[in-house]
Design a protein around this motif. Structure first.
Motif, PDB file in Angstrom:
ATOM      1  N   HIS A 190       5.066  92.231  -1.450  1.00 23.35           N
ATOM      2  CA  HIS A 190       5.227  91.783  -2.869  1.00 23.35           C
ATOM      3  C   HIS A 190       6.598  91.955  -3.120  1.00 23.35           C
ATOM      4  O   HIS A 190       7.430  91.506  -3.689  1.00 23.35           O
ATOM      5  CB  HIS A 190       4.432  92.571  -3.673  1.00 23.35           C
ATOM      6  CG  HIS A 190       3.157  92.244  -3.955  1.00 23.35           C
ATOM      7  ND1 HIS A 190       2.681  91.210  -4.790  1.00 23.35           N
ATOM      8  CD2 HIS A 190       1.636  92.676  -3.461  1.00 23.35           C
ATOM      9  CE1 HIS A 190       1.377  90.750  -4.638  1.00 23.35           C
ATOM     10  NE2 HIS A 190       0.770  91.713  -3.887  1.00 23.35           N
ATOM     11  N   GLU A 191       7.419  93.255  -2.707  1.00 18.60           N
ATOM     12  CA  GLU A 191       8.546  93.436  -2.604  1.00 18.60           C
ATOM     13  C   GLU A 191       9.661  92.336  -2.318  1.00 18.60           C
ATOM     14  O   GLU A 191      10.293  92.165  -2.955  1.00 18.60           O
ATOM     15  CB  GLU A 191       8.945  94.956  -2.024  1.00 18.60           C
ATOM     16  CG  GLU A 191       8.515  96.137  -2.591  1.00 18.60           C
ATOM     17  CD  GLU A 191       6.852  96.311  -1.978  1.00 18.60           C
ATOM     18  OE1 GLU A 191       6.185  95.491  -1.485  1.00 18.60           O
ATOM     19  OE2 GLU A 191       6.405  97.548  -2.146  1.00 18.60           O
ATOM     20  N   GLU A 230      -2.360  85.066  -3.095  1.00 13.29           N
ATOM     21  CA  GLU A 230      -1.853  84.208  -4.369  1.00 13.29           C
ATOM     22  C   GLU A 230      -0.279  84.631  -4.469  1.00 13.29           C
ATOM     23  O   GLU A 230      -0.078  85.610  -4.628  1.00 13.29           O
ATOM     24  CB  GLU A 230      -2.500  84.284  -5.776  1.00 13.29           C
ATOM     25  CG  GLU A 230      -2.140  83.499  -6.790  1.00 13.29           C
ATOM     26  CD  GLU A 230      -2.900  82.275  -6.717  1.00 13.29           C
ATOM     27  OE1 GLU A 230      -2.768  81.541  -7.801  1.00 13.29           O
ATOM     28  OE2 GLU A 230      -3.448  82.080  -5.634  1.00 13.29           O
ATOM     29  N   ASP A 233       3.435  84.638 -10.074  1.00 14.17           N
ATOM     30  CA  ASP A 233       4.322  83.539 -11.310  1.00 14.17           C
ATOM     31  C   ASP A 233       5.673  83.365 -10.994  1.00 14.17           C
ATOM     32  O   ASP A 233       6.036  82.254 -11.170  1.00 14.17           O
ATOM     33  CB  ASP A 233       3.482  83.917 -12.566  1.00 14.17           C
ATOM     34  CG  ASP A 233       1.981  83.506 -12.859  1.00 14.17           C
ATOM     35  OD1 ASP A 233       1.514  82.943 -11.696  1.00 14.17           O
ATOM     36  OD2 ASP A 233       1.509  83.885 -13.789  1.00 14.17           O
ATOM     37  N   LYS A 236       6.581  81.092  -8.391  1.00 17.35           N
ATOM     38  CA  LYS A 236       6.077  79.723  -8.332  1.00 17.35           C
ATOM     39  C   LYS A 236       6.923  79.148  -9.528  1.00 17.35           C
ATOM     40  O   LYS A 236       7.140  77.962  -9.557  1.00 17.35           O
ATOM     41  CB  LYS A 236       4.682  79.818  -8.767  1.00 17.35           C
ATOM     42  CG  LYS A 236       3.675  80.158  -7.801  1.00 17.35           C
ATOM     43  CD  LYS A 236       2.100  79.854  -8.318  1.00 17.35           C
ATOM     44  CE  LYS A 236       1.580  79.963  -7.128  1.00 17.35           C
ATOM     45  NZ  LYS A 236      -0.074  79.852  -7.277  1.00 17.35           N
ATOM     46  N   ARG A 238       9.693  79.297 -10.163  1.00 15.65           N
ATOM     47  CA  ARG A 238      11.198  79.049  -9.632  1.00 15.65           C
ATOM     48  C   ARG A 238      11.277  77.866  -8.791  1.00 15.65           C
ATOM     49  O   ARG A 238      12.327  77.398  -8.492  1.00 15.65           O
ATOM     50  CB  ARG A 238      11.972  80.265  -8.932  1.00 15.65           C
ATOM     51  CG  ARG A 238      12.619  80.971 -10.072  1.00 15.65           C
ATOM     52  CD  ARG A 238      12.940  82.443  -9.370  1.00 15.65           C
ATOM     53  NE  ARG A 238      13.439  83.260 -10.422  1.00 15.65           N
ATOM     54  CZ  ARG A 238      12.648  83.925 -11.546  1.00 15.65           C
ATOM     55  NH1 ARG A 238      11.498  83.830 -11.409  1.00 15.65           N
ATOM     56  NH2 ARG A 238      13.350  84.598 -12.236  1.00 15.65           N
TER      57      ARG A 238
ATOM     58  N   ARG B  18      -1.033  77.008 -16.744  1.00 14.38           N
ATOM     59  CA  ARG B  18      -0.207  77.621 -17.426  1.00 14.38           C
ATOM     60  C   ARG B  18       1.268  76.942 -17.157  1.00 14.38           C
ATOM     61  O   ARG B  18       1.888  76.758 -16.102  1.00 14.38           O
ATOM     62  CB  ARG B  18       0.076  79.215 -16.734  1.00 14.38           C
ATOM     63  CG  ARG B  18      -1.130  79.983 -17.557  1.00 14.38           C
ATOM     64  CD  ARG B  18      -1.023  81.198 -16.751  1.00 14.38           C
ATOM     65  NE  ARG B  18      -1.346  81.077 -15.597  1.00 14.38           N
ATOM     66  CZ  ARG B  18      -1.443  81.969 -14.525  1.00 14.38           C
ATOM     67  NH1 ARG B  18      -0.911  83.037 -14.935  1.00 14.38           N
ATOM     68  NH2 ARG B  18      -1.824  81.881 -13.493  1.00 14.38           N
ATOM     69  N   GLU B  23       9.469  75.857 -16.622  1.00 19.85           N
ATOM     70  CA  GLU B  23       8.885  74.648 -16.112  1.00 19.85           C
ATOM     71  C   GLU B  23       8.858  73.483 -16.757  1.00 19.85           C
ATOM     72  O   GLU B  23       9.063  72.394 -16.379  1.00 19.85           O
ATOM     73  CB  GLU B  23       7.488  74.979 -15.689  1.00 19.85           C
ATOM     74  CG  GLU B  23       7.125  76.000 -14.457  1.00 19.85           C
ATOM     75  CD  GLU B  23       5.815  76.596 -14.317  1.00 19.85           C
ATOM     76  OE1 GLU B  23       5.545  77.031 -13.396  1.00 19.85           O
ATOM     77  OE2 GLU B  23       5.285  76.810 -15.415  1.00 19.85           O
ATOM     78  N   ASP B  26      12.214  72.167 -16.053  1.00 22.55           N
ATOM     79  CA  ASP B  26      12.287  71.383 -14.637  1.00 22.55           C
ATOM     80  C   ASP B  26      11.528  69.946 -14.727  1.00 22.55           C
ATOM     81  O   ASP B  26      11.954  68.943 -14.257  1.00 22.55           O
ATOM     82  CB  ASP B  26      11.304  72.206 -13.865  1.00 22.55           C
ATOM     83  CG  ASP B  26      12.151  73.408 -13.252  1.00 22.55           C
ATOM     84  OD1 ASP B  26      13.350  73.368 -13.387  1.00 22.55           O
ATOM     85  OD2 ASP B  26      11.540  74.299 -12.711  1.00 22.55           O
ATOM     86  N   LYS B  52       0.604  74.382 -10.113  1.00 24.09           N
ATOM     87  CA  LYS B  52       0.914  75.374  -9.124  1.00 24.09           C
ATOM     88  C   LYS B  52       0.016  75.796  -8.219  1.00 24.09           C
ATOM     89  O   LYS B  52       0.107  76.652  -7.515  1.00 24.09           O
ATOM     90  CB  LYS B  52       1.912  76.339  -9.662  1.00 24.09           C
ATOM     91  CG  LYS B  52       3.326  75.633 -10.428  1.00 24.09           C
ATOM     92  CD  LYS B  52       4.719  76.024  -9.666  1.00 24.09           C
ATOM     93  CE  LYS B  52       5.530  75.008 -10.240  1.00 24.09           C
ATOM     94  NZ  LYS B  52       7.057  75.571 -10.482  1.00 24.09           N
ATOM     95  N   ARG B 236       3.881  98.181  -6.354  1.00 24.84           N
ATOM     96  CA  ARG B 236       4.120  98.807  -5.125  1.00 24.84           C
ATOM     97  C   ARG B 236       3.288 100.213  -5.209  1.00 24.84           C
ATOM     98  O   ARG B 236       3.218 101.026  -6.104  1.00 24.84           O
ATOM     99  CB  ARG B 236       5.808  99.141  -4.959  1.00 24.84           C
ATOM    100  CG  ARG B 236       6.150 100.035  -6.117  1.00 24.84           C
ATOM    101  CD  ARG B 236       7.721 100.092  -5.828  1.00 24.84           C
ATOM    102  NE  ARG B 236       8.467  99.019  -5.807  1.00 24.84           N
ATOM    103  CZ  ARG B 236       9.556  98.656  -5.167  1.00 24.84           C
ATOM    104  NH1 ARG B 236      10.088  99.635  -4.360  1.00 24.84           N
ATOM    105  NH2 ARG B 236      10.454  97.710  -5.512  1.00 24.84           N
TER     106      ARG B 236
END
Lengths: 348, 447
Positions: A190-191, A230, A233, A236, A238, B18, B23, B26, B52, B236
């Motif tokens: 994730h990082e 997954e 968001d 996605k 960008r 969503r 978006e 875009d 997406k 994290r």
């Protein structure tokens, strides 16, 4: 012998306050004439890719067209082996720009993806220059003044000469522009995904010791994902998102024809029909397009002119990689082969 | 065009795709690039920017096809209407009669679109508004002209009868077309609103009195909430290279360089995943809540270190294995078979727990007890709960009854409460979400 230097710790110890240095002149965004013609229409892209033996469907060509014109990264998702990576390869070949590939894996971090300091070179230079330091400091009186003098020079060890560019930095600094492929982004952490955001939206990255590096020429960015997890968001949002499914029979036949030109027509039709039937089954791993191509090559090597149950049985392991799958298909072998032969007869 | 576009995005959102503001921008750029001429190409291109996930792609395709569908007033006999020049479309009321009589389909369709825009048909949300919007559109198109013509024809006597019949037929044709159009708009714009309304109601209704037909929907909602919690909390797990330098480790690490600190070592924080033991009363009304709590916890397995579940009424058994290899429905049925329908005995069940499982409770375990605390006047054995509390990290008690009922009749809730870190009323999905979210948050903070 000192342990490995870590850029960050050194930076904190020797950090010199001051304005950030810009590595490169400001970005020019805009497409060059040489791409312009090649990206002029969706049909042109489809034809051009076909000449490179990459057969793409209209949605895929549309995606390339839109992504290149808007300068947006393209996130390509789909099952393994449908040609996601190949799409980036073909684009780089088509546009005549170098391809820079970054394979993602768990634990991939900035120092492997972006840049690293050449520690050994830094150390070596420090050693060599040791005597010089004496000269520099010779006319200084007192600790404070020596420090002052040193500060003026410390920046030289954190300059571009000591920077080892990794794929992302390479892509940003490429003079001619580049295709940047970030492969299997779903395998990264994730990082790392979050770290990519700056590059994907601004096409720039910050190196704390040097400053912000902006893209000289905006690279064409492809990200691929097998959907093992997954994507966030933010990522996605960008990207443009292209889903590449398994091709239908017609398209797959064209792909086989392009990749294995020597294959007889009837064998091609039968083979594709067979694979399409296998994909309908509930298998652990469905045969991919690349495996269909492999199978076509194997059959060609065996001088097969049409499918029959024996040939298929012997070569099942080319496109099925699990014992259970092979067993499951084996049970329906005759039925599938007959269907495939009929499909060929229909075409003929 | 912009308005059409905004309406389309609204319809997409209604269908649970969503779409963020970025978006939207875009998509606008994309549409500008592609032009509005080639419908298929536009569809592919927009789906790149707006949908997406594979699921969203499917929804997008359906919504696009439905939204940009212009098949109203296709002649019933399939003949293509003659082309019409733009000027004729300008005036409307007077011409409507003319258009209808000539069966000029293109002109009618355009007039309807224009009228629809005037009455803001995109605001339609509920099926009860169908009639209203149909009438408004017809009004805006100038239906009175036809009505007037009909009554004039009727009044004119003999010769007019045939004409009146024709006009009536034309009028009902027009009405049908408009009604279909409104219907289509409703399914585009209203779907989202009613789904939201329903979901909101379900989330607030008591889990004990859910209809059978709502169960399916509930499952979907639980999954949705669980996904959100996972996204929210799967950050994290380790904080590295931030904050405070660990002097000891740094010194040790840099012995090699003669004590010169080249390589810094930072104090690290590790975030623990909580270990959860859920003990659920499965008698009567509590069972429904238990079911959803367990479904919740198992949906969240990614975030939790280890989940064990126990069910009791008269006695207590471990039910972890039931959920591992069965669907929630089957698992609940199997559990009810084993321990359901016995008179509840909290004391006995707690002592069962102490005998077999208390040793597994450690300082990292959060124990969640779900029950109404109604123990049929048997000994509540609060001493065991105290023991659990002392050994565990937290004890959370969820009670489906509202607080005023706690401690009335055979409820021992007031006696158990002192040994719990948290006591909450819990009988709707919203409650459950809060409790589970809280569980995860505390785990992260405490680390």
């Amino acid at each position: 012998m000192p342990g490995p230097l870590r850029a960050q710790s050194l930076a904190r110890l020797h950090r010199v306050p001051g304005a950030p240095v810009h590595l490169s002149p400001p970005t020019e965004i805009g497409m060059e004439a040489k791409y312009q013609e090649r990206l002029s229409s969706i049909e042109r892209i489809q034809e051009g890719f076909a000449e490179l033996n990459y057969i793409c469907s209209r949605p895929i060509a549309t995606a390339i067209y839109v992504s290149c014109h808007l300068g947006k990264p393209l996130l390509v998702e789909g099952p393994a082996g449908v040609g996601k990576t190949e799409l980036a390869n073909a684009t780089s070949e088509y546009l005549g720009v170098p391809m820079i590939r970054m394979q993602c894996y768990e634990g991939l971090d900035e120092s492997k993806a972006l840049y690293e300091w050449k520690y050994a070179k830094q150390l070596l230079y420090t050693q060599i220059l040791k005597d010089k330091i004496g000269d520099v400091l010779s006319d200084a009186h007192g600790l404070a003044e020596s420090m002052e003098q040193l500060h003026r020079f410390s920046d030289i060890f954190f300059s571009e000469q000591f920077l080892e560019p990794r794929p992302l930095l390479k892509a940003l600094t490429a003079e001619e522009g580049a295709v940047l492929l970030i492969d299997e982004i779903d395998k990264s952490d994730h990082e790392f995904e979050a770290f990519l955001l700056e590059i994907l939206s601004e096409f720039q990255i910050s190196i704390p010791e040097i400053g912000t590096v902006k893209a000289k020429k905006r690279p064409f960015v492809f990200l691929t994902s097998n959907n093992t997890r997954e994507m966030s968001d933010a990522l996605k949002r960008r990207c443009l998102h292209l889903f590449v499914p398994f091709p239908d029979a017609k398209l797959e036949q064209r792909i086989i024809k392009a990749r294995v030109p020597a294959i007889p027509d009837s064998l091609k039709v039968q083979l594709v029909d067979f694979v399409q039937q296998v994909r309908e089954m509930d298998l652990k791993k469905q045969p991919s397009v690349s495996e269909t191509i492999d199978w076509a090559r194997v059959l060609l090597l065996l001088h097969a002119t049409s499918l029959d149950a024996d040939v298929v049985r012997e070569t099942l392991n080319v496109f099925l990689k699990f014992e259970e799958d092979i067993h499951a298909v084996d049970q329906q072998l005759y039925e599938f082969t007959r269907h495939a032969q009929k499909a060929d007869a229909r075409v003929a | 065009m912009e308005r059409t576009f905004t309406n389309f995005l609204q319809a997409l959102r209604g269908a649970e795709v969503r779409v963020s503001v970025a978006e939207t921008l875009d998509a606008m750029e994309t549409a500008e690039l592609m032009g509005w001429g080639d419908r298929e190409a536009l569809k592919y291109a927009l789906s790149l920017a707006l949908a997406k996930t594979p699921d969203e792609k499917e929804i997008f395709d359906a919504t696009f096809d439905q939204f940009f569908r212009f098949d109203s007033f296709r002649g019933r006999d399939g003949e293509t209407p003659e082309a019409n020049s733009g000027e004729e479309l300008e005036g409307k009321a007077g011409d409507l009669l003319d258009m209808v009589q000539r069966r000029d389909e293109t002109a009618l369709a355009l007039a309807m679109q224009q009228a629809a825009r005037e009455v803001n048909v995109e605001n339609i949300r509920f099926f009860t508004q169908r009639g209203l919007f149909t009438q408004r559109i017809l009004g805006a198109m100038g239906i009175e002209a036809i009505d007037a013509a009909i009554s004039a024809a009727v009044r004119s006597g003999e010769g007019g009868a045939g004409q009146a019949g024709q006009l009536r037929e034309a009028r009902s044709y027009l009405f049908e077309q408009v009604r279909d159009f409104v219907e289509q708009q409703l399914s585009l714009q209203g779907a989202g609103a009613s789904a939201e309304l329903r979901e909101d109601r379900l989330r607030r209704s008591r889990l004990g009195n859910l209809d059978r037909r709502d169960q399916e929907q509930m499952k979907v909602i639980v999954e949705k909430i669980a996904r959100r919690l996972v996204a929210l909390h799967s950050r994290r797990k380790k904080l590295r290279n931030r904050g405070v330098i660990d002097i000891r480790k740094t010194m040790r690490r840099n012995y090699g360089s003669g004590g010169i600190l080249f390589d810094l070592e930072w104090k690290q924080r590790k975030i623990d995943k909580p270990r959860v033991m859920a003990i659920c009363d499965v008698s009567g009304s509590v069972a429904a809540v238990a079911r959803f709590l367990l479904q919740f916890l198992y949906e969240l397995h990614e975030l939790l270190h280890d989940i064990r579940s126990f069910a009791f009424s008269g006695k207590l058994i471990e039910t972890s294995s039931f959920f591992k290899d069965k669907q929630a429905d089957d698992a609940v049925a199997a559990i009810m078979d084993r321990v359901g329908f016995m008179p509840t005995d909290y004391g006995e069940s707690l002592s069962n727990f102490r005998e077999k499982f208390l040793n597994d409770v450690d300082k990292k375990t959060a124990v969640i007890i779900l029950g109404d605390g109604r123990s049929n006047f048997t000994d509540p054995r609060t001493d065991i709960l105290k023991e659990i509390h002392d050994r565990s990290k937290r004890v959370i008690w969820l009670n489906p009854e509202p607080p005023p009922l706690w401690g009335t009749g055979d409820s021992e809730m007031r006696r158990y409460a002192p040994y719990c870190d948290l006591v909450r009323e819990c009988n709707t999905l919203n409650h459950l979400e809060r409790v589970v979210g809280d569980l995860l948050q505390v785990a992260q903070k405490a680390a």
